[in-house]
Motif scaffolding. Structure first.
Motif, PDB file in Angstrom:
ATOM      1  N   GLY A 172       0.800  -1.217   0.000  1.00  0.00           N
ATOM      2  CA  GLY A 172       0.000   0.000   0.000  1.00  0.00           C
ATOM      3  C   GLY A 172       0.834   1.268   0.000  1.00  0.00           C
ATOM      4  O   GLY A 172       0.299   2.345  -0.240  1.00  0.00           O
ATOM      5  N   TRP A 173       2.151   1.141   0.239  1.00  0.00           N
ATOM      6  CA  TRP A 173       3.011   2.328   0.258  1.00  0.00           C
ATOM      7  C   TRP A 173       2.991   3.021  -1.104  1.00  0.00           C
ATOM      8  O   TRP A 173       2.918   4.248  -1.181  1.00  0.00           O
ATOM      9  CB  TRP A 173       4.443   1.949   0.670  1.00  0.00           C
ATOM     10  CG  TRP A 173       5.359   3.123   0.783  1.00  0.00           C
ATOM     11  CD1 TRP A 173       5.505   3.950   1.861  1.00  0.00           C
ATOM     12  CD2 TRP A 173       6.252   3.615  -0.217  1.00  0.00           C
ATOM     13  NE1 TRP A 173       6.442   4.920   1.583  1.00  0.00           N
ATOM     14  CE2 TRP A 173       6.913   4.738   0.316  1.00  0.00           C
ATOM     15  CE3 TRP A 173       6.561   3.216  -1.512  1.00  0.00           C
ATOM     16  CZ2 TRP A 173       7.859   5.459  -0.399  1.00  0.00           C
ATOM     17  CZ3 TRP A 173       7.505   3.930  -2.228  1.00  0.00           C
ATOM     18  CH2 TRP A 173       8.148   5.052  -1.666  1.00  0.00           C
ATOM     19  N   ASN A 175       0.639   2.985  -3.320  1.00  0.00           N
ATOM     20  CA  ASN A 175      -0.668   3.627  -3.497  1.00  0.00           C
ATOM     21  C   ASN A 175      -0.729   4.936  -2.721  1.00  0.00           C
ATOM     22  O   ASN A 175      -1.187   5.961  -3.228  1.00  0.00           O
ATOM     23  CB  ASN A 175      -1.787   2.710  -3.004  1.00  0.00           C
ATOM     24  CG  ASN A 175      -1.856   1.437  -3.776  1.00  0.00           C
ATOM     25  OD1 ASN A 175      -0.840   0.764  -3.929  1.00  0.00           O
ATOM     26  ND2 ASN A 175      -3.020   1.067  -4.238  1.00  0.00           N
ATOM     27  N   ARG A 176      -0.270   4.877  -1.477  1.00  0.00           N
ATOM     28  CA  ARG A 176      -0.326   6.043  -0.595  1.00  0.00           C
ATOM     29  C   ARG A 176       0.528   7.189  -1.121  1.00  0.00           C
ATOM     30  O   ARG A 176       0.160   8.356  -1.014  1.00  0.00           O
ATOM     31  CB  ARG A 176       0.124   5.625   0.807  1.00  0.00           C
ATOM     32  CG  ARG A 176       0.055   6.718   1.844  1.00  0.00           C
ATOM     33  CD  ARG A 176       0.218   6.183   3.263  1.00  0.00           C
ATOM     34  NE  ARG A 176       1.300   5.249   3.456  1.00  0.00           N
ATOM     35  CZ  ARG A 176       2.529   5.589   3.835  1.00  0.00           C
ATOM     36  NH1 ARG A 176       2.842   6.855   4.017  1.00  0.00           N
ATOM     37  NH2 ARG A 176       3.449   4.665   4.026  1.00  0.00           N
ATOM     38  N   THR A 177       1.692   6.879  -1.699  1.00  0.00           N
ATOM     39  CA  THR A 177       2.608   7.918  -2.170  1.00  0.00           C
ATOM     40  C   THR A 177       2.392   8.284  -3.635  1.00  0.00           C
ATOM     41  O   THR A 177       2.893   9.303  -4.094  1.00  0.00           O
ATOM     42  CB  THR A 177       4.071   7.462  -2.000  1.00  0.00           C
ATOM     43  OG1 THR A 177       4.272   6.264  -2.742  1.00  0.00           O
ATOM     44  CG2 THR A 177       4.409   7.246  -0.539  1.00  0.00           C
TER      45      THR A 177
END
Length: 192
Positions: A172-173, A175-177
């Motif tokens: 998910g990193w 996606n988050r960034t």
């Protein structure tokens, strides 16, 4: 008297379900990766070391490096991640498999001797990862959202990609960034 207890138990159940969805990365499957603008990932050498807790409870320490993500058009920072560098065959084989957990902005950068097709698996992992393949010029070529191995299994499916470097972060990193294929990574001299 029973209605308040049922309401409290229901609220606790919802909180537990939300925690499971966030921790396992299931939200990535539900929401998808979405569309993001191109950005640049910059790796800067840091004097301090990065540490992570191993499954035996000891701290694993290797040279620390900060990976900074910047928007490709405005140059605004999108996020950073502290990484440990895995350069030897043994370090690459073990990877994060002896790590019990990572902070939301921690990971590992794998450095291969040469650019080519490399295949990764989730070996004895206790948390899901984003596996990011990066070519010798620093361009991201592939991103996999890899869940933990199935229950009772030691290995997951295989995750192939082309590059000289692989960055592993919590699932998910990216996606988050907003990091996606085609973005660029500037690597420190010791990783080149």
């Amino acid at each position: 008297m029973q209605r308040p207890a049922v309401a409290v138990l229901g609220a606790v159940g919802l909180l537990v379900a939300a925690a499971v969805v966030l921790q396992t990365g299931l939200w990535v499957d539900v929401l998808g990766t979405g569309e993001y603008e191109e950005g640049t990932v910059t790796v800067r050498e840091e004097a301090e070391t990065a540490t992570a807790t191993t499954q035996t409870g000891t701290a694993a320490s290797t040279p620390g490096t900060t990976v900074a993500v910047r928007d490709g058009t405005a140059g605004e920072p999108l996020g950073t991640v502290e990484v440990r560098i895995a350069q030897t065959t043994t370090q690459r084989y073990v990877g994060l498999s002896e790590t019990a957990s990572l902070g939301p902005d921690e990971g590992m950068l794998f450095v291969h001797d040469s650019e080519g097709t490399h295949t990764y698996v989730m070996r004895n992992m206790s948390f899901p990862l984003d596996i990011i393949f990066i070519d010798a010029n620093g361009t991201i070529t592939t991103i996999h959202h890899a869940p933990t191995p199935p229950e009772g299994e030691q290995y997951s499916e295989e995750y192939p990609g082309y590059g000289k470097y692989v960055l592993e972060v919590n699932q998910g990193w990216t996606n988050r960034t907003g990091v996606e294929v085609g973005d660029r990574v500037e690597l420190p001299p010791e990783a080149a």
